[in-house]
Design a protein around this motif. Structure first.
Motif, PDB file in Angstrom:
ATOM      1  N   SER A 114      -1.527  -9.288   2.631  1.00  0.00           N
ATOM      2  CA  SER A 114      -0.280  -9.690   3.251  1.00  0.00           C
ATOM      3  C   SER A 114       0.900  -8.858   2.773  1.00  0.00           C
ATOM      4  O   SER A 114       2.016  -9.109   3.175  1.00  0.00           O
ATOM      5  CB  SER A 114      -0.031 -11.178   2.992  1.00  0.00           C
ATOM      6  N   ASN A 115       0.676  -7.868   1.928  1.00  0.00           N
ATOM      7  CA  ASN A 115       1.748  -6.983   1.476  1.00  0.00           C
ATOM      8  C   ASN A 115       2.003  -5.924   2.535  1.00  0.00           C
ATOM      9  O   ASN A 115       1.073  -5.396   3.128  1.00  0.00           O
ATOM     10  CB  ASN A 115       1.383  -6.302   0.157  1.00  0.00           C
ATOM     11  N   LEU A 116       3.266  -5.621   2.749  1.00  0.00           N
ATOM     12  CA  LEU A 116       3.604  -4.583   3.713  1.00  0.00           C
ATOM     13  C   LEU A 116       3.458  -3.211   3.064  1.00  0.00           C
ATOM     14  O   LEU A 116       3.958  -2.974   1.984  1.00  0.00           O
ATOM     15  CB  LEU A 116       5.044  -4.767   4.210  1.00  0.00           C
ATOM     16  N   GLY A 117       2.805  -2.329   3.777  1.00  0.00           N
ATOM     17  CA  GLY A 117       2.656  -0.963   3.290  1.00  0.00           C
ATOM     18  C   GLY A 117       3.550  -0.038   4.083  1.00  0.00           C
ATOM     19  O   GLY A 117       4.318  -0.463   4.957  1.00  0.00           O
ATOM     20  N   LYS A 118       3.427   1.256   3.817  1.00  0.00           N
ATOM     21  CA  LYS A 118       4.297   2.217   4.489  1.00  0.00           C
ATOM     22  C   LYS A 118       4.010   2.283   5.983  1.00  0.00           C
ATOM     23  O   LYS A 118       4.927   2.470   6.779  1.00  0.00           O
ATOM     24  CB  LYS A 118       4.202   3.584   3.825  1.00  0.00           C
ATOM     25  N   ASP A 119       2.749   2.112   6.390  1.00  0.00           N
ATOM     26  CA  ASP A 119       2.426   2.126   7.815  1.00  0.00           C
ATOM     27  C   ASP A 119       3.063   0.933   8.529  1.00  0.00           C
ATOM     28  O   ASP A 119       3.584   1.080   9.631  1.00  0.00           O
ATOM     29  CB  ASP A 119       0.912   2.116   8.025  1.00  0.00           C
ATOM     30  N   ASP A 120       3.022  -0.227   7.893  1.00  0.00           N
ATOM     31  CA  ASP A 120       3.635  -1.419   8.478  1.00  0.00           C
ATOM     32  C   ASP A 120       5.141  -1.248   8.593  1.00  0.00           C
ATOM     33  O   ASP A 120       5.750  -1.637   9.590  1.00  0.00           O
ATOM     34  CB  ASP A 120       3.321  -2.655   7.625  1.00  0.00           C
ATOM     35  N   PHE A 121       5.738  -0.674   7.573  1.00  0.00           N
ATOM     36  CA  PHE A 121       7.184  -0.452   7.576  1.00  0.00           C
ATOM     37  C   PHE A 121       7.569   0.504   8.709  1.00  0.00           C
ATOM     38  O   PHE A 121       8.536   0.272   9.439  1.00  0.00           O
ATOM     39  CB  PHE A 121       7.626   0.116   6.222  1.00  0.00           C
ATOM     40  N   LEU A 122       6.784   1.566   8.898  1.00  0.00           N
ATOM     41  CA  LEU A 122       7.055   2.526   9.957  1.00  0.00           C
ATOM     42  C   LEU A 122       6.890   1.883  11.331  1.00  0.00           C
ATOM     43  O   LEU A 122       7.692   2.132  12.241  1.00  0.00           O
ATOM     44  CB  LEU A 122       6.143   3.738   9.808  1.00  0.00           C
TER      45      LEU A 122
ATOM     46  N   ALA B  39      15.540   5.898   4.131  1.00  0.00           N
ATOM     47  CA  ALA B  39      15.529   6.070   2.675  1.00  0.00           C
ATOM     48  C   ALA B  39      14.606   5.037   2.033  1.00  0.00           C
ATOM     49  O   ALA B  39      13.857   5.349   1.103  1.00  0.00           O
ATOM     50  CB  ALA B  39      16.938   5.943   2.114  1.00  0.00           C
ATOM     51  N   ALA B  40      14.640   3.807   2.546  1.00  0.00           N
ATOM     52  CA  ALA B  40      13.751   2.766   2.025  1.00  0.00           C
ATOM     53  C   ALA B  40      12.294   3.128   2.300  1.00  0.00           C
ATOM     54  O   ALA B  40      11.419   2.933   1.447  1.00  0.00           O
ATOM     55  CB  ALA B  40      14.097   1.418   2.646  1.00  0.00           C
ATOM     56  N   PHE B  41      12.021   3.673   3.482  1.00  0.00           N
ATOM     57  CA  PHE B  41      10.666   4.096   3.820  1.00  0.00           C
ATOM     58  C   PHE B  41      10.195   5.209   2.887  1.00  0.00           C
ATOM     59  O   PHE B  41       9.084   5.171   2.364  1.00  0.00           O
ATOM     60  CB  PHE B  41      10.614   4.566   5.279  1.00  0.00           C
ATOM     61  N   THR B  42      11.053   6.196   2.660  1.00  0.00           N
ATOM     62  CA  THR B  42      10.719   7.306   1.766  1.00  0.00           C
ATOM     63  C   THR B  42      10.463   6.809   0.349  1.00  0.00           C
ATOM     64  O   THR B  42       9.513   7.233  -0.317  1.00  0.00           O
ATOM     65  CB  THR B  42      11.853   8.351   1.768  1.00  0.00           C
ATOM     66  N   SER B  43      11.299   5.887  -0.109  1.00  0.00           N
ATOM     67  CA  SER B  43      11.136   5.313  -1.444  1.00  0.00           C
ATOM     68  C   SER B  43       9.812   4.567  -1.558  1.00  0.00           C
ATOM     69  O   SER B  43       9.104   4.691  -2.559  1.00  0.00           O
ATOM     70  CB  SER B  43      12.307   4.376  -1.744  1.00  0.00           C
TER      71      SER B  43
ATOM     72  N   THR C  53       6.738   5.591  -4.048  1.00  0.00           N
ATOM     73  CA  THR C  53       6.234   4.605  -5.010  1.00  0.00           C
ATOM     74  C   THR C  53       4.727   4.448  -4.876  1.00  0.00           C
ATOM     75  O   THR C  53       4.008   4.392  -5.876  1.00  0.00           O
ATOM     76  CB  THR C  53       6.937   3.252  -4.814  1.00  0.00           C
ATOM     77  N   GLN C  54       4.236   4.385  -3.642  1.00  0.00           N
ATOM     78  CA  GLN C  54       2.792   4.262  -3.439  1.00  0.00           C
ATOM     79  C   GLN C  54       2.054   5.516  -3.918  1.00  0.00           C
ATOM     80  O   GLN C  54       0.980   5.420  -4.513  1.00  0.00           O
ATOM     81  CB  GLN C  54       2.486   3.980  -1.968  1.00  0.00           C
ATOM     82  N   ASN C  55       2.638   6.692  -3.656  1.00  0.00           N
ATOM     83  CA  ASN C  55       2.017   7.932  -4.133  1.00  0.00           C
ATOM     84  C   ASN C  55       1.979   7.975  -5.657  1.00  0.00           C
ATOM     85  O   ASN C  55       0.996   8.406  -6.252  1.00  0.00           O
ATOM     86  CB  ASN C  55       2.757   9.151  -3.590  1.00  0.00           C
TER      87      ASN C  55
ATOM     88  N   SER D 144       1.926   5.409  -7.658  1.00  0.00           N
ATOM     89  CA  SER D 144       0.940   4.423  -8.109  1.00  0.00           C
ATOM     90  C   SER D 144      -0.464   5.020  -8.075  1.00  0.00           C
ATOM     91  O   SER D 144      -1.249   4.843  -9.001  1.00  0.00           O
ATOM     92  CB  SER D 144       1.015   3.174  -7.231  1.00  0.00           C
ATOM     93  N   GLY D 145      -0.766   5.755  -7.003  1.00  0.00           N
ATOM     94  CA  GLY D 145      -2.071   6.415  -6.907  1.00  0.00           C
ATOM     95  C   GLY D 145      -2.254   7.459  -7.997  1.00  0.00           C
ATOM     96  O   GLY D 145      -3.334   7.578  -8.580  1.00  0.00           O
ATOM     97  N   SER D 146      -1.191   8.196  -8.283  1.00  0.00           N
ATOM     98  CA  SER D 146      -1.262   9.220  -9.333  1.00  0.00           C
ATOM     99  C   SER D 146      -1.472   8.585 -10.711  1.00  0.00           C
ATOM    100  O   SER D 146      -2.236   9.102 -11.527  1.00  0.00           O
ATOM    101  CB  SER D 146       0.013  10.052  -9.357  1.00  0.00           C
ATOM    102  N   ILE D 147      -0.812   7.477 -10.953  1.00  0.00           N
ATOM    103  CA  ILE D 147      -0.970   6.781 -12.238  1.00  0.00           C
ATOM    104  C   ILE D 147      -2.395   6.259 -12.381  1.00  0.00           C
ATOM    105  O   ILE D 147      -2.993   6.358 -13.455  1.00  0.00           O
ATOM    106  CB  ILE D 147       0.066   5.658 -12.383  1.00  0.00           C
TER     107      ILE D 147
END
Length: 153
Positions: A22-30, A56-60, A64-66, A68-71
């Motif tokens: 139920s979390n919104l991701g970047k695809d949902d935001f777009l 700007a919110a979409f880019t942020s 953040t997701q990228n 998280s994947g790198s971490i």
């Protein structure tokens, strides 16, 4: 004094917990942004400041997701490095303290000599696997040797 009806447990509204789905991701935001742009009033289009703010919110969110994947990749790599750095312990004999409670409820510490046959990493911590199948925390080890020592009684 009377207790209000809305304080009874049976009258409490159900609280729904968010799941990972139920979390919104970047695809949902777009998708939301595109839908908003498609359905806007042509006589009163979205203000440029609002559009820039949403982008700007979409880019942020994407960054953040990228990150998280790198971490996650970095943590996995560190775990592999930790495992590789301990491989030289395989084949070594270790003397370690094993503590337990005996039948009389007394705390007993035995010194055990085991052969290290494997290395495991659990929750970011190294554990040595002995020839008896036990996992040994490095903090329990008293000594390390390449060959079996003679045990004198």
């Amino acid at each position: 004094m009377k207790i209000a009806d809305d304080l009874y447990l049976e009258n409490k509204p159900d609280e729904k917990k968010l799941t990972s789905n139920s979390n919104l991701g970047k695809d949902d935001f777009l998708k939301l942004l595109i839908t908003e742009l498609k359905n806007q009033d042509p006589m009163q289009p979205m203000d440029n400041k609002d559009l820039i703010s949403q982008m700007a919110a979409f880019t942020s969110l994407e960054q953040t997701q990228n990150m998280s994947g790198s971490i996650d990749k970095f943590v996995n790599m560190q775990s592999q490095n930790l495992l590789a750095s301990q491989v030289n312990m395989i084949g070594k004999h270790i003397t370690w303290n094993k503590s337990f409670t005996d039948a009389d409820s007394s705390h007993v510490i035995d010194q055990i000599i085991s052969l290290v046959t494997g290395i495991a990493v659990k929750d970011g911590k190294v554990k040595y696997v002995s020839d008896t199948g036990e996992t040994i925390d490095p903090g329990q080890i008293i000594s390390i040797s390449a060959k079996q020592r003679a045990i004198r009684f």
